[in-house]
Write an enzyme that holds these catalytic residues in place. Sequence first.
Site, mmCIF file in Angstrom:
data_model
loop_
_atom_site.group_PDB
_atom_site.id
_atom_site.type_symbol
_atom_site.label_atom_id
_atom_site.label_comp_id
_atom_site.label_asym_id
_atom_site.label_seq_id
_atom_site.Cartn_x
_atom_site.Cartn_y
_atom_site.Cartn_z
ATOM 1 N N GLU A 178 10.681 -11.023 -2.118
ATOM 2 C CA GLU A 178 9.843 -10.927 -3.311
ATOM 3 C C GLU A 178 10.637 -11.445 -4.510
ATOM 4 O O GLU A 178 11.859 -11.300 -4.568
ATOM 5 C CB GLU A 178 9.443 -9.464 -3.540
ATOM 6 C CG GLU A 178 8.466 -9.242 -4.675
ATOM 7 C CD GLU A 178 8.084 -7.782 -4.856
ATOM 8 O OE1 GLU A 178 6.989 -7.520 -5.376
ATOM 9 O OE2 GLU A 178 8.887 -6.896 -4.493
ATOM 10 N N CYS A 236 6.353 -5.658 -0.466
ATOM 11 C CA CYS A 236 7.115 -4.567 -1.060
ATOM 12 C C CYS A 236 6.394 -3.211 -1.059
ATOM 13 O O CYS A 236 6.327 -2.536 -0.047
ATOM 14 C CB CYS A 236 7.558 -4.966 -2.474
ATOM 15 S SG CYS A 236 8.971 -3.987 -3.089
ATOM 16 N N LYS A 283 -0.675 -9.573 -3.725
ATOM 17 C CA LYS A 283 -0.200 -8.196 -3.529
ATOM 18 C C LYS A 283 -1.269 -7.186 -3.930
ATOM 19 O O LYS A 283 -1.780 -7.226 -5.061
ATOM 20 C CB LYS A 283 1.073 -7.985 -4.349
ATOM 21 C CG LYS A 283 1.765 -6.641 -4.156
ATOM 22 C CD LYS A 283 3.050 -6.610 -4.979
ATOM 23 C CE LYS A 283 3.827 -5.324 -4.764
ATOM 24 N NZ LYS A 283 5.087 -5.319 -5.555
#
Length: 279
Positions: A42, A160, A114
């Site tokens: 990321e 993440c 995301k």
Amino acid sequence: MVYNLAAIQMVSVSSPEINLSCIKKLLEKLSPVANQLVLLPENALSFSDKSGYLSLAENLGEGYYQTQLGLLAKQHQCYLVCGSFPIKIRQSAKIFSTSLVFSPQGKLISHYHKIHLFDALLSDQKGRYKESDTFMAGDEIQLFDYQMGSESVKVGLAICYDLRFPALFQMLRAKGADIILLPAAFTKVTGAGHWFPLLQARAIENQCYIIAANQGGLHPCGRETYGHSVIISPWGELLSQLELGEGVVQASFDKQFLERIRLQMPVTSHNRFSNSLVK
């Protein structure tokens, strides 16, 4: 043995050019085999702040840095996945944090915005994290087809903080994922407590390979990330890992091993909760 799965660990800075040079260096070090699946962490191109991400942002499928990533995938004949990159949103002051998947031909073949944004208070130097000030959450689950010789394997995408939401991983498995990618910038504090337990749980409960590429060290801005990029088998084994600093990890995808585990313990057919209840 052919290593067809790889993760690159970085300690990215705010400068995209410096980070791009680092990616080039680490790809040379890895020297990918043909069609290897290579995951970047990321914030690979910029570990910055709101103004830095907004200034770097490009339209999806357009722009200098996306072009450079495509050229690197083509040069090394690999599937190159940029863990996250800031992508513009029409008529919005916010941007997406987006995984970008480039084929060995250098084409952008898939992307994932995301879904879960990291808004949290931690006992580290930064203290308050609020991604929602800069980013807009995505709302679509994404997979792509990874071609390994004559065989095609479905790969699921996550980023993440998504790791803390098992329903997303269950949905990726339900849609056919054999491999799930998790690029991250997990902090030192949260990583020390939760990185391996969460990753192994997602691999074991979904019987998938997990490739996790993390940022790994002390960044110039003062933030510390946990590192420990790792590749995990569907049985939860740590196949390859790197503690801190820049570097690469790689392992082999074994379809027969994966199918044997799923046959011996068919957890998806035993699941008494339908997918509609796990959204």
